[in-house]
Design a protein around this motif. Sequence first.
Motif, short mmCIF file in Angstrom:
data_model
loop_
_atom_site.label_atom_id
_atom_site.label_comp_id
_atom_site.label_asym_id
_atom_site.label_seq_id
_atom_site.Cartn_x
_atom_site.Cartn_y
_atom_site.Cartn_z
N SER A 111 0.82 -1.21 0.00
CA SER A 111 0.00 0.00 0.00
C SER A 111 0.85 1.26 0.00
CB SER A 111 -0.92 0.00 1.23
OG SER A 111 -0.17 -0.20 2.41
N VAL A 112 0.19 2.38 -0.26
CA VAL A 112 0.84 3.70 -0.27
C VAL A 112 -0.02 4.66 0.55
CG1 VAL A 112 1.90 3.30 -2.52
CG2 VAL A 112 -0.35 4.40 -2.40
N ASP A 268 -1.50 -0.30 -3.45
CA ASP A 268 -0.56 0.20 -4.45
C ASP A 268 -1.28 0.37 -5.79
OD1 ASP A 268 1.52 -0.16 -6.69
OD2 ASP A 268 2.76 0.08 -4.90
N ALA A 426 3.69 6.87 -5.61
CA ALA A 426 3.40 5.44 -5.67
C ALA A 426 4.55 4.62 -5.11
CB ALA A 426 3.13 5.03 -7.12
N SER A 427 5.64 5.30 -4.71
CA SER A 427 6.83 4.59 -4.25
C SER A 427 7.41 5.23 -3.00
CB SER A 427 7.90 4.57 -5.36
OG SER A 427 7.36 4.08 -6.56
N LYS A 487 3.72 -4.10 2.55
CA LYS A 487 4.13 -3.12 1.53
C LYS A 487 5.60 -3.26 1.41
CE LYS A 487 4.64 0.23 -1.20
NZ LYS A 487 4.41 0.02 -2.57
#
Length: 528
Positions: A111-112, A268, A426-427, A487
């Motif tokens: 996840s983000v 994500d 996203a990262s 994650k």
Amino acid sequence: MSRPRVVIIGAGFAGYRAARTLARLTRDRADITLLNPTDYFLYLPLLPQVAAGVLEARRVTVSLPDTLRGVRLVLGEADGVDLDARTVHYSDPEGGAGSLGYDRLVLAVGSVNKLLPIPGVAEHAHGFRGLPEALYLRDHVTRQVELAAAEDDPARSAARCTFVVVGAGYTGTEVAAQLQMLTDRLARRHPLPGGVRPRWLLLDVAPRVLPELDERLSRTADRVLRARGVDVRMGTSVKEATRDGVLLTDGESVASRTLVWCVGVRPDPLVETVGQPLERGRLIVDPYLQLPGRTDVFACGDAAAVPDLERPGEFTPMTAQHAWRQGRVAGENVAGSLGLGRRRRPYRHRDLGFAVDLGGVQAAANPFGVPLSGPAAGAVTRGYHLAALPGNRIRVTADWLLDTLLPRQGVQLGLVRAWSVPLDTASPELARVPDGSQRPSAQAGDEPMTHESTHKPEPERRTAAEPGNNQPGGEPAKNQPGGEPAKNQPGGEPARSRPGGEPAVGGPDHPAPGPVKRTDTPDPADRD
């Protein structure tokens, strides 16, 4: 006869456990490839202690090559999955592209940060999902206290020493608890003008702190925070964020240079590109963690909506406990589907309890349903973390001992800048790096809460800010016995940031640290 190929995307709690289980069961009878942006697994529950200076960053990272024997590591981020062609496309840390073929695929991308449509938040706040964000927060908080001590104006000094945390779930509560202790220690070394003291605000729309937990644990955490002077405001959130502070939903305007965003997570963005049915952004799977109609694809952790067999009609929440256990079941079922392990089994669970580290000897825990607080809870919490860590136990214990015996080092290393850890990413496991053609310029005058972001949207995996469907407390259960949210953390997670006024670095001679994922150049107007 060639060996079957298994590709696992993501080395968070779910992906790491799946890879370890598969390697043990297949015993070199399958080619196992782990695709991850970093070469380490991040133990996210201890990330607040990294930000607070209790633990050094490497203590919460576990080397993938050293602990996953028989697993091939490929450094990169998945850009897309072609289920029909059984191919995963990815970008490597230096901007190259590659692809991996598979016979079995495990999606454990995690996840983000969850974004809400609140003006100014994306530009002025930072999340707490990865190691770069923790390192940035540690530097930023230290710097703000040091700059506040040099201020002639008490009002400006007070603004620098006011820290706002949004989200009273696991991450937000632990960040506020740990860093409040840090700023108090820093203030004793750097006397502030006009009797100014560090001020921490913890906000949430929920009716109480840690709404996911038993009320007794919630009351313990609330009592400890308030006793330390943390301004806990339930039923309150941020209405607007600016460079000089935040406007709260109760109408109060708070001057601040720091906004930490811990309202929760979302799957994500890669999950949306798979083209399979979703439940609130998560891939729907059966109790065996397989995608319907795709016997060669498995999903687990925060990326998967797994049926809760203990509560028919519901899905398991995005928690550490579930991610860690689902990773094991996914590994066993993949091996079983290849005829290399035991028969496949459905995912079932039993809660082991919860643990929240409140800094020092304070904690709130209920192992196996027994509510604990104070030093007893602190001992249980640290004991659990040592047992759950896949490595570095001696080093972590040594750091805890040294923190008890010696004064904490209050220095800023300047390794991570505000513009390299944007909230909308996203990262979160990777620090944003410029291509070297431009460098963000330091601006004179007041440092804003953080940079004014004019970054171009990421073309591949970035998604728009998600409208507010966050739950009260808005944070997945992080420090739960049994694991931690899935994650690829490195990164770098949870869970579980801060804007500042340091001069910017970057450019061809001194690029910001970290692998290169994004190649867009920061705007010269970006400020730190």
